[in-house]
Design an enzyme around this catalytic site. Structure first.
Site, short mmCIF file in Angstrom:
data_model
loop_
_atom_site.label_atom_id
_atom_site.label_comp_id
_atom_site.label_asym_id
_atom_site.label_seq_id
_atom_site.Cartn_x
_atom_site.Cartn_y
_atom_site.Cartn_z
N PHE A 26 0.62 16.28 54.16
CA PHE A 26 1.06 15.25 53.37
C PHE A 26 -0.25 14.40 52.63
O PHE A 26 -0.18 13.27 52.14
CB PHE A 26 1.77 14.03 54.08
CG PHE A 26 3.20 14.17 54.49
CD1 PHE A 26 3.91 15.23 53.72
CD2 PHE A 26 4.01 13.65 55.03
CE1 PHE A 26 5.32 15.49 54.07
CE2 PHE A 26 5.28 13.84 55.44
CZ PHE A 26 6.04 14.94 54.72
N ARG A 27 -1.35 15.04 52.71
CA ARG A 27 -2.49 14.86 51.83
C ARG A 27 -3.45 13.68 52.18
O ARG A 27 -4.27 13.24 51.28
CB ARG A 27 -2.13 15.02 50.57
CG ARG A 27 -1.35 16.17 50.00
CD ARG A 27 -1.96 17.42 50.29
NE ARG A 27 -1.45 18.66 49.87
CZ ARG A 27 -1.88 19.92 50.24
NH1 ARG A 27 -2.66 19.97 51.31
NH2 ARG A 27 -1.28 20.89 49.71
N ASP A 81 6.57 23.66 55.38
CA ASP A 81 5.08 23.64 54.91
C ASP A 81 4.93 23.01 53.70
O ASP A 81 4.40 23.56 52.62
CB ASP A 81 4.77 25.19 54.81
CG ASP A 81 3.31 25.47 54.59
OD1 ASP A 81 2.45 24.42 54.80
OD2 ASP A 81 2.87 26.61 54.07
N HIS A 116 5.20 29.49 59.64
CA HIS A 116 5.80 30.25 58.58
C HIS A 116 5.58 31.49 58.56
O HIS A 116 4.88 32.26 57.73
CB HIS A 116 4.84 29.55 57.45
CG HIS A 116 3.61 29.34 57.38
ND1 HIS A 116 2.70 30.33 57.84
CD2 HIS A 116 2.52 28.35 57.04
CE1 HIS A 116 1.30 29.81 57.83
NE2 HIS A 116 1.29 28.61 57.20
N HIS A 174 -1.70 29.69 61.87
CA HIS A 174 -1.45 30.13 60.56
C HIS A 174 -1.97 31.63 60.56
O HIS A 174 -3.35 31.78 60.58
CB HIS A 174 -2.35 29.44 59.29
CG HIS A 174 -2.03 29.95 57.97
ND1 HIS A 174 -1.57 29.21 56.86
CD2 HIS A 174 -2.36 31.40 57.48
CE1 HIS A 174 -1.67 30.18 55.76
NE2 HIS A 174 -2.01 31.20 56.26
N ASN A 224 -5.37 19.56 57.61
CA ASN A 224 -6.65 19.82 56.57
C ASN A 224 -6.47 18.75 55.52
O ASN A 224 -6.25 18.78 54.25
CB ASN A 224 -6.31 21.19 55.80
CG ASN A 224 -4.70 21.36 55.31
OD1 ASN A 224 -3.86 20.92 56.22
ND2 ASN A 224 -4.46 22.30 54.39
#
Length: 439
Positions: free
Chosen positions: A67-68, A305, A234, A180, A98
């Site tokens: 969500f940045r 994702d 994912h 990941h 991240n």
């Protein structure tokens, strides 16, 4: 829209915890479901929703989003993302580390939790990110659903691609590790082999099936060695699904994104770099094997994702384009459309997008419509199809890989903690979700 302490949903087609369907009523009070019955009478003043013809599902829990915020709010922020969640029937999310600064210690985690408490219309949780040096933080940070490890497709501190560093994390503690799984050494080698090619379709060859399989094999090996709770994020390849079918211990779970089920490498010719994500889109064969693994329980649940980038960023020339696509607004409709096409059942969608997620991450009182469970619910219309339109999207990046797709199962009403947060196209931005707990 009001903010009721009690809410009565009448005449809905209710998906019960056993997967069966019942037409009836649901009464909520003080954030919880208190009664589910064919007909409910209550003498107290109660806000009512006539849900005749609509289907009532537990709210979606999306266990992998980006969500940045903080640091990259030009792409998305916690408010805009949670608005998109509410519109898509997503009532809870788990967000990745991240951001800028990275979520690698308690202070950064606390900052996100504080931001979310003032901005998020839905419930929230945040992963702690692994580096090669922050093991004490990984053991101590709370509340968090788990440790996120980027084994590949990342640069800087969050890339943990050496087996010795990975083993140190797997060897200590008992917190869930979510990986990941892409092999960075293979990716680096293939980037050199394909250097100078600007067709974004080459992305799926650079970060190929073998890169994913190598990393998943390593994570599985370490998980077995230490009997450590592992979740594979994912999953994208037939080879990984086949590996798990043969070698998946009881303490390992896996997820797949809607895009890895319904999109494949043919999407590059249609939408170019908007189809670029990590791990990349695969072949139609991979689509089919992943669907079967999901139906068989080899893959446990769905995550989007959600990874928004601006159209300007996506308009650059490959390989300078960022990987990722938005998904929280469309995931439920994509999966329910697949159910209407016979690929699965509506009850399976509930299992994959709500119940199994709550179970895997130990989120109490979520994922089912039953007394005592939290009143996080979504009413969907399975009788009406309408297209994905760019101008209707609430995500800040304002695009979707599914633009133009005719989908059904759109959220009509979304309820968070017994309060109506979205209803027939309108948001109640006064509603606030709560921090999720993990047991």
């Amino acid at each position: 829209m009001s903010s009721p302490k009690s809410l009565l949903i009448r005449r809905a087609r209710i998906i019960l915890p056993n997967g069966e369907l019942m037409v009836g009523d649901v009464l909520t009070r003080d954030r919880q479901i208190v009664e589910v019955a064919p007909e409910i009478y209550t003498p107290t003043p109660t806000t009512e929703i006539d849900a005749a013809g609509l289907t009532l599902l537990p709210g979606v829990i999306d266990p992998q989003v980006h969500f940045r915020e903080p640091g990259l709010e030009h792409k998305e922020d916690l408010f805009t993302a949670s608005c998109a969640c509410a519109k898509g029937g997503v009532t809870s999310f788990l967000e990745m580390p991240n951001t800028r600064p990275l979520t690698t210690n308690q202070a950064a985690l606390d900052d996100k939790l504080q931001r979310a408490s003032t901005k998020c219309l839905v419930n929230y949780g945040f992963f702690i990110g692994a580096t090669a040096e922050n093991l004490p933080d990984l053991l101590a940070a709370k509340p968090t659903p788990g440790i996120k490890i980027f084994m590949g497709s990342m640069h800087g501190q969050l890339l943990v691609d050496q087996e010795t560093a990975l083993e140190a994390i797997f060897a200590q503690g008992d917190r869930l590790i979510a990986v990941h799984a892409e092999d960075q050494a293979r990716i680096n080698q293939r980037r050199q082999e394909f250097a100078g090619i600007h067709d974004p379709a080459i992305h799926s060859q650079i970060q190929d099936n073998e890169a994913a399989l190598l990393a998943t094999k390593l994570a599985l090996k370490l998980s077995k060695k230490y009997q450590r709770r592992l979740h594979i994020l994912h999953m994208s390849t037939a080879e990984e699904a086949d590996l798990l079918r043969q070698e998946k211990p009881s303490w390992v779970t896996a997820e797949v994104t809607p895009q890895h089920l319904v999109l494949n490498t043919s999407a590059y010719a249609k939408i170019g770099t908007l189809a670029q994500m990590n791990p990349p889109l695969r072949s139609p064969h991979d689509n089919e094997v992943l669907w079967q693994a999901l139906r068989d329980g080899v893959i446990d649940f769905i995550a989007t994702d959600h990874a928004p980038h601006t159209l300007a960023e996506k308009a650059q020339e490959y390989p300078n384009t960022p990987s990722g696509m938005p998904g929280v607004e469309t995931s439920l409709a994509v999966m329910l459309t697949a159910a209407m096409e016979g690929k699965c059942t509506v009850s399976q969608v509930v299992q994959w997008m709500s119940k199994a997620v709550a179970e895997a991450y130990g989120i109490p009182n979520k994922g089912a419509i039953a007394p005592g469970y939290d009143a996080d619910l979504v009413l969907v219309d399975l009788n009406t199809y309408r297209p994905v339109r760019r101008e209707e999207l609430l995500t800040k990046c304002a695009w979707s890989p599914f633009e133009g797709w005719d989908l059904t199962g759109w959220a009509v009403t979304t309820i968070v903690g017994g309060e109506i947060v979205y209803d027939k196209g309108k948001l109640n931005t006064e509603v606030r979700g709560q921090a999720l707990t993990f047991v």
